[in-house]
Design a protein around this motif. Structure first.
Motif, PDB file in Angstrom:
ATOM      1  N   LYS A 201       1.251  -1.023  -0.130  1.00  0.00           N
ATOM      2  CA  LYS A 201       0.262   0.277  -0.397  1.00  0.00           C
ATOM      3  C   LYS A 201       0.947   0.990   0.056  1.00  0.00           C
ATOM      4  O   LYS A 201       1.719   1.181   1.130  1.00  0.00           O
ATOM      5  CB  LYS A 201      -0.230  -0.079   0.938  1.00  0.00           C
ATOM      6  N   TYR A 202       0.664   2.299  -0.999  1.00  0.00           N
ATOM      7  CA  TYR A 202       1.595   3.364  -1.383  1.00  0.00           C
ATOM      8  C   TYR A 202       0.106   4.026  -1.500  1.00  0.00           C
ATOM      9  O   TYR A 202      -0.511   4.495  -2.378  1.00  0.00           O
ATOM     10  CB  TYR A 202       2.513   3.260  -1.655  1.00  0.00           C
ATOM     11  N   ARG A 203       1.294   5.414  -0.396  1.00  0.00           N
ATOM     12  CA  ARG A 203      -0.229   6.849  -0.922  1.00  0.00           C
ATOM     13  C   ARG A 203       0.011   7.847  -1.056  1.00  0.00           C
ATOM     14  O   ARG A 203       1.416   7.870  -0.856  1.00  0.00           O
ATOM     15  CB  ARG A 203      -0.713   6.813   0.570  1.00  0.00           C
ATOM     16  N   ARG A 204       0.062   9.043  -2.277  1.00  0.00           N
ATOM     17  CA  ARG A 204       0.294   9.711  -2.418  1.00  0.00           C
ATOM     18  C   ARG A 204       0.074  11.016  -1.531  1.00  0.00           C
ATOM     19  O   ARG A 204      -0.589  11.093  -0.600  1.00  0.00           O
ATOM     20  CB  ARG A 204      -0.518  10.667  -3.399  1.00  0.00           C
ATOM     21  N   PRO A 205       0.982  11.916  -1.113  1.00  0.00           N
ATOM     22  CA  PRO A 205       1.231  12.610   0.397  1.00  0.00           C
ATOM     23  C   PRO A 205       0.159  13.597   0.556  1.00  0.00           C
ATOM     24  O   PRO A 205       0.191  14.230  -0.801  1.00  0.00           O
ATOM     25  CB  PRO A 205       3.255  13.318   0.254  1.00  0.00           C
ATOM     26  N   LEU A 206      -0.063  13.612   1.376  1.00  0.00           N
ATOM     27  CA  LEU A 206      -0.607  14.479   1.190  1.00  0.00           C
ATOM     28  C   LEU A 206      -0.055  16.709   1.427  1.00  0.00           C
ATOM     29  O   LEU A 206       1.360  16.260   1.971  1.00  0.00           O
ATOM     30  CB  LEU A 206      -1.768  14.703   2.908  1.00  0.00           C
ATOM     31  N   PRO A 207      -0.756  17.230   1.313  1.00  0.00           N
ATOM     32  CA  PRO A 207      -0.010  18.474   1.232  1.00  0.00           C
ATOM     33  C   PRO A 207       0.832  18.510   2.219  1.00  0.00           C
ATOM     34  O   PRO A 207      -0.282  18.758   3.479  1.00  0.00           O
ATOM     35  CB  PRO A 207      -0.749  19.645   0.283  1.00  0.00           C
TER      36      PRO A 207
END
Length: 214
Positions: A201-207
């Motif tokens: 599971k890999y996530r796009r970072p939050l700003p």
């Protein structure tokens, strides 16, 4: 082609899922069945036009909740029917291993751009030294850990570091990266099979919100 936020299938949905390499819908339809709530929209694509037509002809296919389309993940000029930063989840189940190693990074980088900040890619695929790799005969190896099956399809066997490098290079952050080892016994054929899969599971970072000073 540029897609705008209000002119694509599922644009009114509040939660969007894409499965890449959907086959005949063995993952898509259970998702639709178990998440029968307003606001969820599922996209699914496959390289095979035959598979996509089978999905569309299934009695459980609902155009109001699902959009199936033909797509070649390796084709850099192929356009997805959704704009960037529009998806919450992207599912890849035994799909990336079929992509040539030289094209894996660009494929994941393109998918990562489709994710909303906080959106995730979920992957399950073959791990290094899985039974399937050990059973390949001589002449089937195309390059390191990359093989061709008898039917002409190809398969790569990953390490955790392989996948971590691909995902982090695409700007994603690790949530999970684990090896799933299982011993399967076929009593009818008296076979013992040692399976190795990797789940990520890999996530796009939050700003990042910059701090303010009084």
């Amino acid at each position: 082609m540029t897609l705008h936020k209000n002119d694509f299938p599922g644009s009114s949905a509040t939660y969007r899922i894409l499965e890449v390499g959907c086959g005949v819908g063995n993952t898509v339809f259970p998702i639709l069945k178990t998440n029968n709530v307003p606001g969820i929209f599922v996209y699914c694509c496959d390289f095979s036009s035959t598979a996509v037509e089978l999905v569309k002809s299934n009695e459980e296919y609902e155009p109001k909740r699902c959009f199936a389309f033909v797509h070649d993940l390796c084709n850099e000029s192929a356009v997805f029917p959704v704009p960037d930063e529009s998806l919450d989840i992207i599912v890849l189940i035994f799909v990336l291993s079929a992509v040539h190693p030289d094209k894996m990074q660009k494929s994941i980088s393109r998918l990562s751009k489709l994710l909303k900040p906080g959106g995730m890619i979920l992957l399950r695929d073959y791990g290094r030294y899985d039974m399937a790799q050990l059973r390949f005969k001589k002449g089937r190896c195309l390059s390191d850990n990359f093989y061709v099956r008898g039917d002409g399809t190809r398969v790569y066997f990953f390490t955790q570091d392989d996948l971590d490098g691909i995902f982090t290079s695409a700007g994603l952050e690790k949530v999970q990266n684990l090896v799933d080892r299982r011993l399967q016994v076929n009593r009818g054929k008296q076979l013992t099979m040692y399976r190795v899969w990797i789940q990520c599971k890999y996530r796009r970072p939050l700003p990042q919100v910059s701090g303010t000073q009084d």
